[in-house]
Design a protein around this motif. Structure first.
Motif, short mmCIF file in Angstrom:
data_model
loop_
_atom_site.label_atom_id
_atom_site.label_comp_id
_atom_site.label_asym_id
_atom_site.label_seq_id
_atom_site.Cartn_x
_atom_site.Cartn_y
_atom_site.Cartn_z
N MET A 1 0.85 -1.17 0.00
CA MET A 1 0.00 0.00 0.00
C MET A 1 0.90 1.24 0.00
O MET A 1 1.96 1.25 0.59
CB MET A 1 -0.90 -0.04 1.25
CG MET A 1 -1.64 1.25 1.52
SD MET A 1 -2.90 1.14 2.81
CE MET A 1 -1.92 1.14 4.29
N HIS A 2 0.46 2.29 -0.67
CA HIS A 2 1.15 3.58 -0.65
C HIS A 2 0.39 4.54 0.25
O HIS A 2 -0.84 4.55 0.25
CB HIS A 2 1.26 4.16 -2.06
CG HIS A 2 2.32 3.52 -2.86
ND1 HIS A 2 2.13 2.36 -3.55
CD2 HIS A 2 3.61 3.85 -3.05
CE1 HIS A 2 3.25 2.00 -4.16
NE2 HIS A 2 4.17 2.90 -3.87
N VAL A 3 1.13 5.32 1.02
CA VAL A 3 0.54 6.28 1.95
C VAL A 3 1.08 7.66 1.62
O VAL A 3 2.28 7.85 1.44
CB VAL A 3 0.88 5.91 3.42
CG1 VAL A 3 0.32 6.94 4.38
CG2 VAL A 3 0.35 4.52 3.76
N SER A 4 0.17 8.62 1.57
CA SER A 4 0.54 10.02 1.38
C SER A 4 0.80 10.60 2.77
O SER A 4 -0.08 10.61 3.63
CB SER A 4 -0.60 10.77 0.69
OG SER A 4 -0.27 12.14 0.58
N VAL A 5 2.03 11.06 2.99
CA VAL A 5 2.45 11.58 4.29
C VAL A 5 2.76 13.07 4.13
O VAL A 5 3.75 13.44 3.50
CB VAL A 5 3.70 10.83 4.82
CG1 VAL A 5 4.12 11.39 6.16
CG2 VAL A 5 3.42 9.34 4.91
N GLU A 6 1.90 13.90 4.71
CA GLU A 6 2.11 15.35 4.67
C GLU A 6 2.78 15.80 5.96
O GLU A 6 2.22 15.60 7.04
CB GLU A 6 0.79 16.08 4.51
CG GLU A 6 0.95 17.59 4.55
CD GLU A 6 -0.36 18.35 4.61
OE1 GLU A 6 -0.31 19.55 4.89
OE2 GLU A 6 -1.42 17.74 4.39
N VAL A 7 3.97 16.37 5.85
CA VAL A 7 4.61 16.99 7.00
C VAL A 7 4.09 18.43 6.99
O VAL A 7 4.40 19.20 6.08
CB VAL A 7 6.15 16.95 6.90
CG1 VAL A 7 6.77 17.61 8.12
CG2 VAL A 7 6.64 15.50 6.76
N VAL A 8 3.26 18.77 7.97
CA VAL A 8 2.55 20.04 7.99
C VAL A 8 3.54 21.21 7.88
O VAL A 8 4.52 21.28 8.61
CB VAL A 8 1.69 20.17 9.27
CG1 VAL A 8 1.03 21.53 9.34
CG2 VAL A 8 0.65 19.06 9.31
N GLY A 9 3.26 22.10 6.93
CA GLY A 9 4.11 23.26 6.71
C GLY A 9 5.36 22.99 5.91
O GLY A 9 6.18 23.88 5.70
N ASP A 42 -7.18 11.96 10.13
CA ASP A 42 -8.45 12.69 10.18
C ASP A 42 -8.46 13.70 11.32
O ASP A 42 -9.46 13.88 12.02
CB ASP A 42 -9.63 11.72 10.31
CG ASP A 42 -9.80 10.84 9.08
OD1 ASP A 42 -9.49 11.32 7.96
OD2 ASP A 42 -10.22 9.68 9.23
N GLY A 43 -7.31 14.34 11.58
CA GLY A 43 -7.21 15.39 12.58
C GLY A 43 -7.00 14.92 14.00
O GLY A 43 -6.85 15.73 14.91
N SER A 44 -6.96 13.61 14.23
CA SER A 44 -6.76 13.07 15.58
C SER A 44 -5.44 12.32 15.66
O SER A 44 -5.07 11.61 14.72
CB SER A 44 -7.89 12.10 15.94
OG SER A 44 -9.12 12.77 15.97
N GLU A 55 -4.56 5.62 4.05
CA GLU A 55 -3.73 5.99 2.92
C GLU A 55 -3.27 7.44 2.96
O GLU A 55 -2.55 7.88 2.07
CB GLU A 55 -4.49 5.73 1.61
CG GLU A 55 -4.74 4.25 1.39
CD GLU A 55 -5.47 3.98 0.09
OE1 GLU A 55 -5.81 4.93 -0.65
OE2 GLU A 55 -5.71 2.80 -0.19
N ARG A 56 -3.67 8.19 3.99
CA ARG A 56 -3.27 9.60 4.10
C ARG A 56 -3.10 9.97 5.56
O ARG A 56 -4.00 9.75 6.36
CB ARG A 56 -4.33 10.48 3.46
CG ARG A 56 -4.02 11.96 3.48
CD ARG A 56 -5.07 12.74 2.72
NE ARG A 56 -5.07 12.37 1.31
CZ ARG A 56 -4.41 13.02 0.36
NH1 ARG A 56 -3.70 14.08 0.68
NH2 ARG A 56 -4.46 12.64 -0.89
#
Length: 68
Positions: A1-9, A42-44, A55-56
């Motif tokens: 599986m591929h996961v989109s990982v956003e490092v905030v900022g 999901d913000g938690s 996946e995100r």
């Protein structure tokens, strides 16, 4: 599986994960330490030792370097 990982900022990474990879593994994959971030789904926040089940995710850095 591929996961989109956003490092905030900062930037977003696409990481390939195996079935037994944890959120801590995702953090290490983007060259951060699990001790300096919170992983959000999901913000938690989610426990770093839990297997990746989405996946995100967002990674929020709690410690940021800089001069005083």
């Amino acid at each position: 599986m591929h996961v989109s990982v956003e490092v905030v900022g900062e930037e977003t990474h696409e990481i390939r994960v195996e079935d037994d990879d944890t959120y801590a593994d995702l953090v290490r994959a983007v060259d951060l330490s699990p001790h300096e971030v919170s992983v959000l789904v999901d913000g938690s926040p989610v426990p770093e030792d839990q297997p990746v089940a989405v996946e995100r995710v967002k990674i929020l850095r709690l410690i940021k370097g800089g001069a005083y």
